[in-house]
Design an enzyme around this catalytic site. Structure first.
Site, PDB file in Angstrom:
ATOM      1  N   CYS A 265       0.743  -1.074  -0.033  1.00  0.00           N
ATOM      2  CA  CYS A 265      -0.070  -0.039   0.016  1.00  0.00           C
ATOM      3  C   CYS A 265       0.848   1.214  -0.100  1.00  0.00           C
ATOM      4  O   CYS A 265       2.033   1.194   0.494  1.00  0.00           O
ATOM      5  CB  CYS A 265      -0.808   0.135   1.194  1.00  0.00           C
ATOM      6  SG  CYS A 265      -1.926  -1.092   1.405  1.00  0.00           S
TER       7      CYS A 265
ATOM      8  N   ARG B 251       3.389  -0.153  -5.156  1.00  0.00           N
ATOM      9  CA  ARG B 251       3.289  -0.701  -3.756  1.00  0.00           C
ATOM     10  C   ARG B 251       1.931  -1.678  -3.566  1.00  0.00           C
ATOM     11  O   ARG B 251       1.768  -2.078  -2.634  1.00  0.00           O
ATOM     12  CB  ARG B 251       3.317   0.346  -2.697  1.00  0.00           C
ATOM     13  CG  ARG B 251       4.794   1.334  -2.901  1.00  0.00           C
ATOM     14  CD  ARG B 251       4.411   2.178  -1.496  1.00  0.00           C
ATOM     15  NE  ARG B 251       4.684   1.926  -0.309  1.00  0.00           N
ATOM     16  CZ  ARG B 251       5.556   1.592   0.466  1.00  0.00           C
ATOM     17  NH1 ARG B 251       6.748   1.551  -0.085  1.00  0.00           N
ATOM     18  NH2 ARG B 251       5.344   0.970   1.540  1.00  0.00           N
TER      19      ARG B 251
ATOM     20  N   TRP C 112      -2.837  -2.711  -1.469  1.00  0.00           N
ATOM     21  CA  TRP C 112      -2.772  -3.851  -1.815  1.00  0.00           C
ATOM     22  C   TRP C 112      -3.451  -4.807  -0.721  1.00  0.00           C
ATOM     23  O   TRP C 112      -3.120  -4.604   0.383  1.00  0.00           O
ATOM     24  CB  TRP C 112      -1.254  -4.505  -1.792  1.00  0.00           C
ATOM     25  CG  TRP C 112      -0.733  -5.903  -2.066  1.00  0.00           C
ATOM     26  CD1 TRP C 112      -0.824  -6.170  -3.458  1.00  0.00           C
ATOM     27  CD2 TRP C 112      -0.742  -6.936  -1.278  1.00  0.00           C
ATOM     28  NE1 TRP C 112      -0.260  -7.647  -3.485  1.00  0.00           N
ATOM     29  CE2 TRP C 112      -0.434  -7.953  -2.062  1.00  0.00           C
ATOM     30  CE3 TRP C 112      -0.633  -6.958   0.104  1.00  0.00           C
ATOM     31  CZ2 TRP C 112      -0.018  -9.110  -1.424  1.00  0.00           C
ATOM     32  CZ3 TRP C 112      -0.484  -8.237   0.679  1.00  0.00           C
ATOM     33  CH2 TRP C 112      -0.110  -9.291  -0.245  1.00  0.00           C
TER      34      TRP C 112
ATOM     35  N   ASN D 256      -1.138   2.113   5.860  1.00  0.00           N
ATOM     36  CA  ASN D 256      -0.090   0.801   5.085  1.00  0.00           C
ATOM     37  C   ASN D 256       0.339   0.035   6.350  1.00  0.00           C
ATOM     38  O   ASN D 256       0.961   0.594   7.104  1.00  0.00           O
ATOM     39  CB  ASN D 256       1.018   1.514   4.334  1.00  0.00           C
ATOM     40  CG  ASN D 256       2.328   0.608   4.021  1.00  0.00           C
ATOM     41  OD1 ASN D 256       3.287   0.920   3.919  1.00  0.00           O
ATOM     42  ND2 ASN D 256       1.796  -0.711   3.838  1.00  0.00           N
ATOM     43  N   GLY D 257       0.046  -1.277   6.229  1.00  0.00           N
ATOM     44  CA  GLY D 257       0.503  -2.159   7.319  1.00  0.00           C
ATOM     45  C   GLY D 257      -0.764  -3.347   7.864  1.00  0.00           C
ATOM     46  O   GLY D 257      -1.635  -3.270   6.979  1.00  0.00           O
TER      47      GLY D 257
ATOM     48  N   GLU E 262      15.719 -18.054 -10.442  1.00  0.00           N
ATOM     49  CA  GLU E 262      15.479 -16.533 -10.808  1.00  0.00           C
ATOM     50  C   GLU E 262      14.558 -16.515 -12.276  1.00  0.00           C
ATOM     51  O   GLU E 262      13.690 -15.606 -12.341  1.00  0.00           O
ATOM     52  CB  GLU E 262      16.500 -15.576 -10.601  1.00  0.00           C
ATOM     53  CG  GLU E 262      16.434 -14.113 -11.163  1.00  0.00           C
ATOM     54  CD  GLU E 262      15.271 -13.467 -10.211  1.00  0.00           C
ATOM     55  OE1 GLU E 262      14.857 -14.094  -9.024  1.00  0.00           O
ATOM     56  OE2 GLU E 262      15.005 -12.390 -10.575  1.00  0.00           O
TER      57      GLU E 262
ATOM     58  N   LYS F 103      10.779 -14.820 -12.987  1.00  0.00           N
ATOM     59  CA  LYS F 103      10.477 -13.734 -13.725  1.00  0.00           C
ATOM     60  C   LYS F 103       9.344 -14.136 -14.540  1.00  0.00           C
ATOM     61  O   LYS F 103       8.396 -13.423 -14.817  1.00  0.00           O
ATOM     62  CB  LYS F 103      11.857 -13.390 -14.548  1.00  0.00           C
ATOM     63  CG  LYS F 103      12.910 -12.546 -13.992  1.00  0.00           C
ATOM     64  CD  LYS F 103      12.801 -11.271 -13.263  1.00  0.00           C
ATOM     65  CE  LYS F 103      11.771 -11.192 -11.997  1.00  0.00           C
ATOM     66  NZ  LYS F 103      12.983 -11.062 -10.999  1.00  0.00           N
TER      67      LYS F 103
ATOM     68  N   GLU G 170       5.844 -14.882 -12.703  1.00  0.00           N
ATOM     69  CA  GLU G 170       5.367 -13.431 -12.203  1.00  0.00           C
ATOM     70  C   GLU G 170       4.720 -12.480 -12.982  1.00  0.00           C
ATOM     71  O   GLU G 170       3.717 -11.701 -12.612  1.00  0.00           O
ATOM     72  CB  GLU G 170       6.163 -12.703 -10.955  1.00  0.00           C
ATOM     73  CG  GLU G 170       7.403 -12.077 -11.586  1.00  0.00           C
ATOM     74  CD  GLU G 170       8.271 -11.462 -10.406  1.00  0.00           C
ATOM     75  OE1 GLU G 170       7.750 -11.009  -9.646  1.00  0.00           O
ATOM     76  OE2 GLU G 170       9.473 -11.415 -10.684  1.00  0.00           O
TER      77      GLU G 170
ATOM     78  N   HIS H 200      15.337 -36.668 -11.439  1.00  0.00           N
ATOM     79  CA  HIS H 200      14.714 -36.813 -10.221  1.00  0.00           C
ATOM     80  C   HIS H 200      13.179 -36.840 -10.121  1.00  0.00           C
ATOM     81  O   HIS H 200      12.591 -36.707  -9.010  1.00  0.00           O
ATOM     82  CB  HIS H 200      15.410 -36.814  -8.833  1.00  0.00           C
ATOM     83  CG  HIS H 200      16.803 -37.155  -8.790  1.00  0.00           C
ATOM     84  ND1 HIS H 200      17.235 -38.360  -8.516  1.00  0.00           N
ATOM     85  CD2 HIS H 200      17.847 -36.556  -9.117  1.00  0.00           C
ATOM     86  CE1 HIS H 200      18.488 -38.567  -8.643  1.00  0.00           C
ATOM     87  NE2 HIS H 200      18.852 -37.379  -9.099  1.00  0.00           N
TER      88      HIS H 200
ATOM     89  N   LYS I 253       5.565  -4.193  -5.245  1.00  0.00           N
ATOM     90  CA  LYS I 253       6.771  -4.083  -4.958  1.00  0.00           C
ATOM     91  C   LYS I 253       7.439  -4.125  -3.703  1.00  0.00           C
ATOM     92  O   LYS I 253       8.571  -4.811  -3.552  1.00  0.00           O
ATOM     93  CB  LYS I 253       7.194  -2.780  -5.694  1.00  0.00           C
ATOM     94  CG  LYS I 253       8.787  -2.386  -5.713  1.00  0.00           C
ATOM     95  CD  LYS I 253       9.387  -3.227  -7.076  1.00  0.00           C
ATOM     96  CE  LYS I 253      11.028  -2.947  -7.214  1.00  0.00           C
ATOM     97  NZ  LYS I 253      11.336  -4.127  -7.936  1.00  0.00           N
TER      98      LYS I 253
HETATM   99  C1  F6R Z   1      10.614 -10.659  -7.804  1.00  0.00           C
HETATM  100  C2  F6R Z   1      10.607  -9.669  -6.568  1.00  0.00           C
HETATM  101  C3  F6R Z   1      10.337 -10.018  -5.564  1.00  0.00           C
HETATM  102  C4  F6R Z   1      11.267  -9.387  -4.344  1.00  0.00           C
HETATM  103  C5  F6R Z   1      10.863  -9.847  -3.073  1.00  0.00           C
HETATM  104  C6  F6R Z   1      12.127  -9.242  -1.709  1.00  0.00           C
HETATM  105  O1  F6R Z   1      10.912 -10.047  -9.113  1.00  0.00           O
HETATM  106  O2  F6R Z   1      10.968  -8.706  -6.948  1.00  0.00           O
HETATM  107  O3  F6R Z   1      10.489 -11.271  -5.123  1.00  0.00           O
HETATM  108  O4  F6R Z   1      12.504  -9.762  -4.722  1.00  0.00           O
HETATM  109  O5  F6R Z   1       9.671  -9.273  -2.594  1.00  0.00           O
HETATM  110  O6  F6R Z   1      11.766  -7.757  -2.141  1.00  0.00           O
HETATM  111  P1  F6R Z   1      13.173  -6.901  -1.447  1.00  0.00           P
HETATM  112  O7  F6R Z   1      14.401  -7.157  -2.144  1.00  0.00           O
HETATM  113  O8  F6R Z   1      12.607  -5.469  -1.789  1.00  0.00           O
HETATM  114  O9  F6R Z   1      13.465  -7.153  -0.041  1.00  0.00           O
END
Ligand code: F6R
Length: 612
Positions: free
Chosen positions: A2, A27, A73, A99-100, A485, A489, A492, A508, A607
């Site tokens: 948020c 956010r 969010w 937010n929280g 990773e 990507k 998501e 396996h 994010k």
């Molecule tokens: C994936 C992504 C998330 C963040 C995760 C941790 O693309 O961005 O998986 O890596 O939420 O976020 P930070 O690095 O901000 O603690």
């Protein structure tokens, strides 16, 4: 998650709040709302993106010069118009954005219902604004005091902003475990989750600390008090953030811009920390605690998501180069399993945002147990950056696309520098090897540029596999976490189900999934295990899987049997993740765009994950 924003000054508040919310949309973006105070208190809120608010003509035309806004969010209550913030008190005098999470909202709600309060939404936030109202009325208090009293009864995390119809010249804000900053302009003040909505107007920022309550008013300097009513001296910082850094700059999406910035962001993470000509690597953040770091019994890396993947690569780096044992932990698991940590451990937190709630809590726990806490963070002044004993910023610049790209490679740079610095000082690497590695390291930004030149070729591969329902990513050694990773990507942003595996683990279990429809992305650049990877590729081809191989320039063997190959410049295995991550970011990006997905704001994600 948020985002919250508030404005008080001489200009029309609505456009400033609207634009601010758009900047904070990373956010959370399931609903949004704005409250304006102009004699009356009016709230406009809607399910969906912030741009929905532009449809409220009354808000657009309002001359109100004070207001608060929120982009959500969802945690408590589904994303809809009613659960959207701001929330009003029962008497419609107060509006609040939050937010929280209010953890004890159930108990508080029962108490407030017994006092005659009626609730409109399913949110925890509405409970808080009713609590402030209850305290304000029963104790006959001003807004700031009522907020302080109320927050003393709250368990949980919050960054809030509140306005009061009866006090139209102030906004009260407060924080605990969720970020909040105040911007000081010319006869105008701002409050927000971070500096991005403010920077267009001022770079004078105050970062609030936990348990602080701020009052901003039209005609006075901000006043900050602790929850127990002590006046707090604050420090105004000049934030070095430029508007163009938080705009798309001609790219279709922030994610693409951020992928393309990586030759520069990698260079920025290295700058001043390495000099191959003079033969040194120096990670300033380690200096003050060098003894403890060098002699650590163990490094424990805590992180989430993409940052956790960077942590996995660090395990290879620290163990191979510096011979320091490493454990890599999901922050959320670590903190709830009573881990064994002691003063001889160094706990390294990896976080782009510096606000991830699970990582923050894991650090608090490690700190209590006496470990040294090292932060590797992008966001300057963020909560994690501030609670660590020492650390290094990755200097990637603002990362706005929800999927992390440049922050990941910059984290890897800092981790590699740390491993090299420690290896050199601990004597676990020969001088010759050290010099060879740092010379190669300095070439990486140029090599990244070469990888980026392949975007058109990667786009054409994306068009071949864009309709897949599943995908498998395989890698070994340093490139195993890159497989994880790459899969993250893809899933998501394109919503294609994808799994990452160590290539040898395929037999396996996951091999059962392979058929002529299954794209298998193999990272096959390793010098150490080339033959083994080659065999894995053959195993996939024998089952008719579609192989997309990331290979080193000049590869001949895998090229012969793979359906598609992407060549990346040759480098040492240690640096190969810095190059091999990039084609996978581009592949995911193009597939998602071709499938019509919103790559910068994928569904259900945000994010900055500031809830546990
Ligand atoms: C994936 C992504 C998330 C963040 C995760 C941790 O693309 O961005 O998986 O890596 O939420 O976020 P930070 O690095 O901000 O603690």
């Amino acid at each position: 998650m948020c985002g919250i924003v508030g404005y008080i000054g001489e200009r029309k508040a609505f456009p400033i709040l609207l634009e601010g919310l758009k900047r904070l949309e990373y956010r959370g973006y399931d609903s949004s709302g704005i409250s304006l105070l102009n004699g009356e208190l009016k709230t406009f809120k809607k399910k969906g993106k912030v741009s929905e608010l532009e449809k409220f003509e009354e808000a657009v035309n309002s001359h109100a010069t004070i207001g608060i806004g929120h982009t959500r969010w969802a945690t408590h209550g589904k994303p809809d118009d009613i659960n959207a913030h701001p929330h009003h008190s029962g008497n419609n005098r107060l509006a609040l954005v939050h937010n929280g999470i209010i953890e004890n909202y159930g108990t508080l709600k029962e108490y407030l219902i017994s006092e005659g309060h009626e609730f409109r939404s399913e949110t925890d936030t509405e409970v808080l604004v009713h609590l402030i109202e209850q305290i304000q009325e029963s104790k006959n208090l001003d807004l700031e005091s009522a907020v302080r009293y109320a927050l003393q009864k709250v368990v949980g995390a919050f960054a809030i902003a509140v306005i009061d119809r009866e006090h139209p010249n102030i906004i009260v804000g407060a924080r605990k475990s969720s970020p909040l900053v105040v911007g000081i302009g010319d006869n105008e003040f701002f409050i927000a989750s971070d500096a991005t909505p403010i920077i267009k107007y001022t770079n004078q920022i105050i970062y609030l600390d936990d348990d602080e309550v701020v009052t901003i008013s039209r005609d006075d300097n901000p006043q900050i008090r602790s929850l127990d009513n002590k006046l707090v001296d604050y420090h105004i910082e000049q934030v070095d953030l430029k508007l163009e850094e938080i705009e798309k700059g001609g790219y279709d999406h922030f994610m693409l811009k951020e992928i393309y910035q990586q030759d520069e962001s990698i260079y920025e993470a290295m700058r001043g920390r390495i000099n191959a000509g003079e033969g040194w690597v120096k990670v300033g953040g380690m200096q003050d605690h060098y003894n403890r770091i060098e002699n650590a019994e163990r490094f424990i890396i805590v992180a989430c998501g993409t940052s956790w993947h960077a942590g996995l690569i660090a395990e290879y780096l620290f163990e191979e180069l510096a011979r320091i044992p490493v454990e890599v932990e999901y922050a959320s698991e670590f903190r709830y399993r009573n881990p064994i940590i002691g003063p001889k451990d160094v706990v390294i937190a990896l976080s782009q945002s510096g606000e991830t709630a699970d990582t923050l809590s894991a650090l608090e726990l490690a700190k209590e147990k006496g470990a040294l806490i090292y932060g590797i963070v992008n966001n300057v002044g963020s909560s994690i950056a501030r609670i660590t004993d020492c650390g290094s910023y990755i200097h990637a610049g603002p990362e706005i696309g929800v999927a992390s790209t440049k922050a990941f490679t910059s984290q890897l740079v800092v981790l590699t520098l740390m491993a090299l610095d420690l290896a050199h000082k601990r004597g676990t690497i020969s001088e010759r090897n050290f010099q060879a590695l740092i010379s190669e390291f300095e070439l990486i930004p140029q090599k990244v540029k070469k990888v980026l030149q392949q975007a058109a070729h990667i786009k054409s591969i994306a068009s071949e596999i864009k309709s897949a329902s599943n995908a498998l990513y395989l890698g070994r050694g340093y490139n195993f976490p890159i497989a994880l990773e790459g899969a993250l990507k893809l899933k998501e942003i394109s919503y294609i189900h994808a799994e990452g595996y160590p290539a040898a683990e395929m037999k396996h279990g996951p091999i059962a999934l392979i058929d002529m429809y299954m794209p298998v992305i193999v990272i096959a650049t390793n010098k150490n295990a080339y033959e083994k990877i080659f065999s894995n590729v053959q195993e996939v081809k024998a089952r008719k899987g579609i192989v997309i191989a990331i290979v080193s320039e000049g590869d001949t063997e895998i090229k012969k049997i793979a359906d598609f190959t992407i060549e990346i410049p040759n480098t040492d295995d240690v640096f190969s993740p810095l190059l091999s991550a990039i084609p996978l970011q581009l592949l995911a990006y193009y597939i998602a765009v071709m499938r019509g997905c919103n790559v910068d704001q994928p569904r259900n994600l945000a994010k900055s994950v500031t809830v546990e």
